[in-house]
Scaffold this motif. Sequence first.
Motif, PDB file in Angstrom:
ATOM      1  N   GLY A 144      37.316  28.906  52.928  1.00  0.00           N
ATOM      2  CA  GLY A 144      36.064  29.492  53.388  1.00  0.00           C
ATOM      3  C   GLY A 144      36.133  31.006  53.465  1.00  0.00           C
ATOM      4  N   ILE A 145      37.204  31.522  54.037  1.00  0.00           N
ATOM      5  CA  ILE A 145      37.375  32.974  54.161  1.00  0.00           C
ATOM      6  C   ILE A 145      37.419  33.616  52.778  1.00  0.00           C
ATOM      7  CG2 ILE A 145      38.954  34.798  54.919  1.00  0.00           C
ATOM      8  CD1 ILE A 145      39.820  32.769  57.180  1.00  0.00           C
ATOM      9  N   THR A 146      38.213  33.047  51.877  1.00  0.00           N
ATOM     10  CA  THR A 146      38.346  33.596  50.532  1.00  0.00           C
ATOM     11  C   THR A 146      37.019  33.545  49.782  1.00  0.00           C
ATOM     12  OG1 THR A 146      40.662  32.910  50.500  1.00  0.00           O
ATOM     13  CG2 THR A 146      39.661  33.417  48.375  1.00  0.00           C
ATOM     14  N   LEU A 147      36.324  32.427  49.880  1.00  0.00           N
ATOM     15  CA  LEU A 147      35.015  32.298  49.244  1.00  0.00           C
ATOM     16  C   LEU A 147      34.042  33.335  49.794  1.00  0.00           C
ATOM     17  CD1 LEU A 147      32.986  30.816  47.415  1.00  0.00           C
ATOM     18  CD2 LEU A 147      32.599  29.226  49.320  1.00  0.00           C
ATOM     19  N   GLY A 148      34.019  33.503  51.102  1.00  0.00           N
ATOM     20  CA  GLY A 148      33.123  34.474  51.720  1.00  0.00           C
ATOM     21  C   GLY A 148      33.403  35.894  51.262  1.00  0.00           C
ATOM     22  N   VAL A 149      34.667  36.281  51.242  1.00  0.00           N
ATOM     23  CA  VAL A 149      35.029  37.625  50.788  1.00  0.00           C
ATOM     24  C   VAL A 149      34.637  37.811  49.325  1.00  0.00           C
ATOM     25  CG1 VAL A 149      36.976  39.167  50.314  1.00  0.00           C
ATOM     26  CG2 VAL A 149      36.846  37.957  52.499  1.00  0.00           C
ATOM     27  N   ALA A 150      34.909  36.803  48.499  1.00  0.00           N
ATOM     28  CA  ALA A 150      34.545  36.889  47.076  1.00  0.00           C
ATOM     29  C   ALA A 150      33.032  37.040  46.903  1.00  0.00           C
ATOM     30  CB  ALA A 150      35.052  35.658  46.330  1.00  0.00           C
ATOM     31  N   LEU A 151      32.253  36.280  47.659  1.00  0.00           N
ATOM     32  CA  LEU A 151      30.792  36.382  47.567  1.00  0.00           C
ATOM     33  C   LEU A 151      30.302  37.759  48.011  1.00  0.00           C
ATOM     34  CD1 LEU A 151      29.645  32.887  48.909  1.00  0.00           C
ATOM     35  CD2 LEU A 151      29.432  33.751  46.558  1.00  0.00           C
ATOM     36  N   LEU A 152      30.884  38.312  49.067  1.00  0.00           N
ATOM     37  CA  LEU A 152      30.489  39.659  49.499  1.00  0.00           C
ATOM     38  C   LEU A 152      30.830  40.696  48.435  1.00  0.00           C
ATOM     39  CD1 LEU A 152      31.441  39.849  53.302  1.00  0.00           C
ATOM     40  CD2 LEU A 152      29.155  39.803  52.294  1.00  0.00           C
ATOM     41  N   LEU A 153      32.007  40.581  47.840  1.00  0.00           N
ATOM     42  CA  LEU A 153      32.404  41.533  46.795  1.00  0.00           C
ATOM     43  C   LEU A 153      31.519  41.410  45.565  1.00  0.00           C
ATOM     44  CD1 LEU A 153      36.302  41.338  47.038  1.00  0.00           C
ATOM     45  CD2 LEU A 153      34.818  43.232  47.740  1.00  0.00           C
ATOM     46  N   LEU A 154      31.257  40.189  45.131  1.00  0.00           N
ATOM     47  CA  LEU A 154      30.390  39.994  43.970  1.00  0.00           C
ATOM     48  C   LEU A 154      28.976  40.500  44.247  1.00  0.00           C
ATOM     49  CD1 LEU A 154      31.560  36.476  42.737  1.00  0.00           C
ATOM     50  CD2 LEU A 154      31.892  38.673  41.593  1.00  0.00           C
ATOM     51  N   GLY A 155      28.495  40.237  45.463  1.00  0.00           N
ATOM     52  CA  GLY A 155      27.162  40.706  45.827  1.00  0.00           C
ATOM     53  C   GLY A 155      27.080  42.221  45.842  1.00  0.00           C
ATOM     54  N   SER A 156      28.121  42.885  46.337  1.00  0.00           N
ATOM     55  CA  SER A 156      28.105  44.351  46.387  1.00  0.00           C
ATOM     56  C   SER A 156      28.212  44.939  44.986  1.00  0.00           C
ATOM     57  CB  SER A 156      29.212  44.874  47.290  1.00  0.00           C
ATOM     58  OG  SER A 156      30.477  44.708  46.698  1.00  0.00           O
ATOM     59  N   MET A 157      28.937  44.283  44.104  1.00  0.00           N
ATOM     60  CA  MET A 157      29.037  44.757  42.709  1.00  0.00           C
ATOM     61  C   MET A 157      27.690  44.617  42.012  1.00  0.00           C
ATOM     62  SD  MET A 157      32.875  43.409  41.680  1.00  0.00           S
ATOM     63  CE  MET A 157      32.311  42.883  40.117  1.00  0.00           C
ATOM     64  N   GLY A 158      26.988  43.523  42.302  1.00  0.00           N
ATOM     65  CA  GLY A 158      25.676  43.306  41.704  1.00  0.00           C
ATOM     66  C   GLY A 158      24.652  44.331  42.150  1.00  0.00           C
ATOM     67  N   ARG A 159      24.754  44.797  43.387  1.00  0.00           N
ATOM     68  CA  ARG A 159      23.813  45.783  43.905  1.00  0.00           C
ATOM     69  C   ARG A 159      24.078  47.176  43.342  1.00  0.00           C
ATOM     70  NH1 ARG A 159      24.227  42.392  48.473  1.00  0.00           N
ATOM     71  NH2 ARG A 159      26.041  43.481  49.263  1.00  0.00           N
ATOM     72  N   ARG A 160      25.311  47.451  42.936  1.00  0.00           N
ATOM     73  CA  ARG A 160      25.652  48.770  42.387  1.00  0.00           C
ATOM     74  C   ARG A 160      25.124  48.942  40.973  1.00  0.00           C
ATOM     75  NH1 ARG A 160      31.898  49.508  44.255  1.00  0.00           N
ATOM     76  NH2 ARG A 160      31.473  49.445  46.477  1.00  0.00           N
ATOM     77  N   SER A 161      24.927  47.830  40.264  1.00  0.00           N
ATOM     78  CA  SER A 161      24.489  47.912  38.865  1.00  0.00           C
ATOM     79  C   SER A 161      23.048  48.318  38.754  1.00  0.00           C
ATOM     80  CB  SER A 161      24.679  46.572  38.168  1.00  0.00           C
ATOM     81  OG  SER A 161      26.029  46.199  38.220  1.00  0.00           O
TER      82      SER A 161
END
Length: 161
Positions: A144-161
Amino acid sequence: MTTKQRLVTALLGALAWIIIDQLTKVLFKQILTPSHVMSLFAGCLLLLPVYNHGAFLSLGAGMSEATRDIIFTYGVLAILMGLAGWLARSSRLGRVDVIAIACILGGGFSNLLDRYVYDGRVFDFLNVGIGQLRTGVFNVADIGITLGVALLLLGSMGRRS
């Protein structure tokens, strides 16, 4: 999402992670004995009971008890409370962000519950890999922790584009 929607979604998601993690721990504590390793899927998944003093994949297990306590109990609690505060105050969080935070909160609080009950240790029982290429031993809360961190990172990368 409104503040109420964010909080209810995160609370339900976090509770789901806590319940699933704690139920799997209860189940595998009953099935597995301390020196027993159960191999599934041609050895790709091993089930072995370990009480871990460290964090994910035993990181920090060699630290002194006082240092581990400060970092893995109080430090983790501070991070989780910070995430909960961010969740409550930020109207800019999207649905994926809220789900990600719920995963981290659920996994984090479930492992903190273990540390409280098992004298600073967390019950781990999963190990995946092929041959000699293997992970350390972890649990459902760590997923759960790993999935959550991955989702936050992917979401932040998507917002930068």
